[in-house]
Enzyme design. Structure first.
Site, short mmCIF file in Angstrom:
data_model
loop_
_atom_site.label_atom_id
_atom_site.label_comp_id
_atom_site.label_asym_id
_atom_site.label_seq_id
_atom_site.Cartn_x
_atom_site.Cartn_y
_atom_site.Cartn_z
N LYS A 182 0.83 -1.22 0.00
CA LYS A 182 0.00 0.00 0.00
C LYS A 182 0.86 1.26 0.00
O LYS A 182 0.61 2.19 -0.76
CB LYS A 182 -0.90 0.06 1.25
CG LYS A 182 -1.86 -1.08 1.41
CD LYS A 182 -2.82 -0.83 2.57
CE LYS A 182 -2.15 -0.69 3.93
NZ LYS A 182 -1.52 -1.92 4.44
N ARG A 233 -9.15 1.05 9.25
CA ARG A 233 -8.71 -0.29 9.63
C ARG A 233 -9.72 -1.00 10.53
O ARG A 233 -9.50 -2.16 10.90
CB ARG A 233 -7.39 -0.19 10.40
CG ARG A 233 -6.15 -0.49 9.57
CD ARG A 233 -4.98 -0.20 10.45
NE ARG A 233 -3.78 -0.94 10.20
CZ ARG A 233 -2.69 -0.40 9.64
NH1 ARG A 233 -2.68 0.82 9.21
NH2 ARG A 233 -1.61 -1.14 9.53
N ARG A 289 12.28 -5.45 4.46
CA ARG A 289 11.95 -4.04 4.26
C ARG A 289 12.87 -3.13 5.07
O ARG A 289 13.18 -3.40 6.22
CB ARG A 289 10.50 -3.82 4.70
CG ARG A 289 9.95 -2.48 4.36
CD ARG A 289 8.48 -2.56 4.13
NE ARG A 289 7.73 -2.61 5.38
CZ ARG A 289 6.40 -2.54 5.41
NH1 ARG A 289 5.71 -2.47 4.30
NH2 ARG A 289 5.76 -2.58 6.55
N ARG A 298 12.02 -0.85 10.72
CA ARG A 298 11.04 -0.27 11.64
C ARG A 298 10.81 -1.21 12.82
O ARG A 298 10.82 -2.43 12.66
CB ARG A 298 9.71 -0.09 10.90
CG ARG A 298 9.61 1.23 10.20
CD ARG A 298 8.45 1.31 9.27
NE ARG A 298 7.26 0.59 9.72
CZ ARG A 298 6.14 0.52 9.02
NH1 ARG A 298 6.04 1.12 7.86
NH2 ARG A 298 5.10 -0.13 9.48
N ARG A 328 0.67 -8.10 13.82
CA ARG A 328 -0.02 -7.15 12.94
C ARG A 328 -0.93 -7.89 11.96
O ARG A 328 -2.02 -7.41 11.64
CB ARG A 328 1.01 -6.31 12.18
CG ARG A 328 1.73 -5.33 13.09
CD ARG A 328 2.93 -4.72 12.42
NE ARG A 328 2.57 -3.84 11.32
CZ ARG A 328 3.40 -3.47 10.37
NH1 ARG A 328 4.63 -3.91 10.35
NH2 ARG A 328 3.00 -2.65 9.43
#
Ligand code: AMP
Length: 219
Positions: A16, A91, A129, A162, A173
């Site tokens: 996204k 969400r 990532r 992160r 998550r």
């Protein structure tokens, strides 16, 4: 033409953020990422940042009222008048309901894009990532590595993982997504607003962008 509120929907790691950044260039409208806004507040150390830090680091959602307010404040700014791209919001059902009322009042037409990606790919993708701590640019060690290993192409800063991209947090998550966010798909499908599903599993970010542009009827 009625200004559009583009909602990019999908699990964490579905691309996204990457698509939102590419679409921002293409459509010349702001990219609104609730995750980025919350991370900025944590970095600034203000009251709200302190309040949400623990929840975010544990991979849990922050309370609806907080994100609803952040989005309402941001979307009412002048640069959003011609439209905007929402990434990571809504969400929960409560967020979606509040957003629907707000968009109606502001005169925006919602368009939802659902990026579907299977979870094993997501875990591998998020584990690779990296992010620039200065400008927020995202890199992938496999599909979009920086030119100089571990450094941002734009800022030269050393890239970071992160806090919430650590593997045990990723699983949390994804669970939060299953429990609280995925049920929104039925809500969007029943809303009567344009709702497009795309496979975000394969292909480069540019290839996925081409599919997004095609369903949006952009050249
Ligand atoms: P993201 O960068 O969109 O994956 O968001 C990172 C984290 O920020 C999430 O795991 C949540 O803790 C928090 N967050 C971001 N957007 C929302 C939202 N719409 N509702 C609740 N929590 C959110």
């Amino acid at each position: 033409m009625q200004p559009k509120a583009l909602i990019l929907f999908g699990p964490p790691g579905s691309g996204k953020g990457t698509q939102a950044k590419l679409l921002r260039e293409r459509l010349q409208v702001p990219h609104i990422s609730t995750g980025d806004m919350l991370r900025e507040r944590i970095a600034s150390g203000d009251h709200l940042g302190v309040q949400v830090q623990e929840l975010m680091q544990a991979g849990r959602l922050v309370p609806d009222e907080i994100v609803n307010q952040l989005v309402a404040d941001r979307t009412s700014q002048a640069d959003c008048a011609t439209g905007f791209i929402l990434d990571g919001y809504p969400r929960t059902l409560q967020q979606a309901e509040v957003l629907a009322v707000q968009l109606r009042q502001q005169g925006f037409k919602p368009v939802v894009i659902h990026l579907k990606v299977d979870y094993t790919k997501i875990i591998a993708r998020i584990a690779g990532r990296r992010q620039c701590p200065v400008c927020g640019a995202l890199y992938s060690l496999t599909s979009n590595p920086p030119q100089r290993p571990d450094h941002c192409d734009l800022e030269g800063a050393r890239l970071v993982i992160r806090d919430d991209d650590k593997e045990f947090v990723i699983r949390e998550r994804l669970e939060a997504y299953d429990r609280q966010t995925r049920p929104l798909l039925d809500y969007f499908a029943a809303s009567g607003d344009p709702f497009h599903e795309l496979d975000g599993s394969d292909g480069t970010p540019q290839e996925v962008l081409a599919s997004v542009c095609s369903v949006l009827n952009l050249e």
